[in-house]
Write a protein that holds these residues in place. Structure first.
Motif, PDB file in Angstrom:
ATOM      1  N   LEU A   1     112.800 -96.342  81.688  1.00 36.98           N
ATOM      2  CA  LEU A   1     112.633 -96.382  80.065  1.00 36.98           C
ATOM      3  C   LEU A   1     112.800 -95.079  79.547  1.00 36.98           C
ATOM      4  CD1 LEU A   1     109.714 -99.014  79.713  1.00 36.98           C
ATOM      5  CD2 LEU A   1     112.093 -99.422  79.690  1.00 36.98           C
TER       6      LEU A   1
ATOM      7  N   GLY B   1     115.990 -93.767  77.175  1.00 31.13           N
ATOM      8  CA  GLY B   1     115.590 -93.052  75.819  1.00 31.13           C
ATOM      9  C   GLY B   1     116.286 -91.577  75.580  1.00 31.13           C
TER      10      GLY B   1
ATOM     11  N   VAL C   1     109.762 -95.227  72.738  1.00 31.10           N
ATOM     12  CA  VAL C   1     110.024 -95.556  74.032  1.00 31.10           C
ATOM     13  C   VAL C   1     108.439 -95.424  74.606  1.00 31.10           C
ATOM     14  CG1 VAL C   1     110.841 -95.101  76.150  1.00 31.10           C
ATOM     15  CG2 VAL C   1     112.245 -94.722  74.187  1.00 31.10           C
TER      16      VAL C   1
ATOM     17  N   THR D   1     106.525 -98.644  76.303  1.00 31.82           N
ATOM     18  CA  THR D   1     106.069 -98.309  77.829  1.00 31.82           C
ATOM     19  C   THR D   1     104.681 -98.611  78.037  1.00 31.82           C
ATOM     20  OG1 THR D   1     107.722 -96.647  78.357  1.00 31.82           O
ATOM     21  CG2 THR D   1     106.182 -96.924  79.987  1.00 31.82           C
TER      22      THR D   1
END
Length: 293
Positions: free
Chosen positions: A174, A178, A212, A216
């Motif tokens: 993730l 980003g 992000v 997450t």
């Protein structure tokens, strides 16, 4: 005209049964669980209304408080550790290293495993009689000891280690996505101004990844609350109930001790915790979409 109506109606008819069944089996059972939590149900459902008696009993139990304490330890350690390691690995891979695809696959591989497999593997690895401690003894390091798995005070940290090992690669993916979305010209401009690479990441790049980080955090927090399979495979809630979390507590009350009402009350508290995490996330997502439009 009739053909057009038929074309629009058929997809709805195809989706409707699955939607209705999903609604019934998900939200219907959630409502039923809430009903059971205010009844005197034990071995079988009993619809004698007792109000909040099950909740009062729940909050008076030492085992429930141990479960909440373990959830806090596991949640903070697992979420924080996985995110910190994920950011670190993502920054390293963002340097355009050789064999990046292979290294990324190695980091992501644990996420392909279920928590049951992860728990079982780490149970073998951390078992003093057959894992890391035995290996060190076989190599001649007789003084080496690592008995966290059988230590009631340290066993929960074994669960944290196993959870981080599995989910750090997911967090890395993730964060790497980003990072790849940030314009390289920003970094180059900062380097021209004399900023060092660590300072650029700390001051410019990582703050730009705030969405992000939030996404997450939500995903990993949700996994932490539902960490039933990992704990059952790794410690089974033991030693004793030293590694109990609300999910294993609910299972023990409902299916081992036959206290369905108490188990339903604990499940409702878990649902409320998940809702407290998910609802703000959904609200922020909808709000951002409305601002875009």
């Amino acid at each position: 005209m009739q053909k057009h109506r038929l074309e629009t109606l058929i997809p709805k008819l195809v989706v409707a049964p699955g939607l209705m069944l999903g609604f019934a089996f998900i939200y219907g059972f959630m409502i039923w669980n809430g009903v059971l939590s205010v009844t005197a149900s034990r071995m079988l459902p009993n619809y004698e209304f007792v109000g909040l008696a099950q909740y009062a009993k729940l909050w008076e139990m030492d085992r429930w408080w141990v479960a909440l304490k373990n959830l806090a330890i596991f949640g903070i350690g697992y979420v924080g550790g996985a995110m910190a390691l994920g950011v670190f690995l993502a920054v390293l891979l963002d340097q355009k290293v050789r064999a990046e695809g292979f290294i990324r696959t190695v980091y992501l591989y644990p996420m392909a495993l279920s928590f049951v497999v992860t728990g079982t593997a780490w149970k073998w690895l951390l078992n003093p009689s057959m894992g890391l401690e035995k290996l060190m003894h076989d190599w001649g390091w007789e003084s080496f000891t690592f008995g966290w798995l059988v230590d009631s005070e340290m066993a929960i940290y074994c669960v944290v280690i196993a959870g981080i090992w599995q989910s750090a690669g997911f967090a890395m993916a993730l964060f790497l996505a980003g990072l790849r979305g940030i314009d390289d010209s920003i970094i180059k401009a900062a380097q021209i101004d004399g900023a060092s690479l660590p300072r650029i990441y700390w001051r410019i790049v990582l703050p730009a990844l705030r969405p992000v980080f939030f996404s997450t955090l939500m995903v990993l927090s949700h996994l932490a609350i539902k960490s039933f399979d990992l704990i059952m495979a790794l410690t089974s809630g033991g030693p004793g109930y030293a590694t109990d979390v609300p999910a294993t507590f609910m299972y023990a009350m409902s299916f081992t001790r036959g206290q369905i009402g108490l188990g339903a009350a604990s499940a409702t508290m878990m649902l409320a915790t998940v809702a407290a995490l998910v609802v703000p996330y959904l609200y922020s997502e909808l709000r951002s979409k409305n601002h875009e439009h």
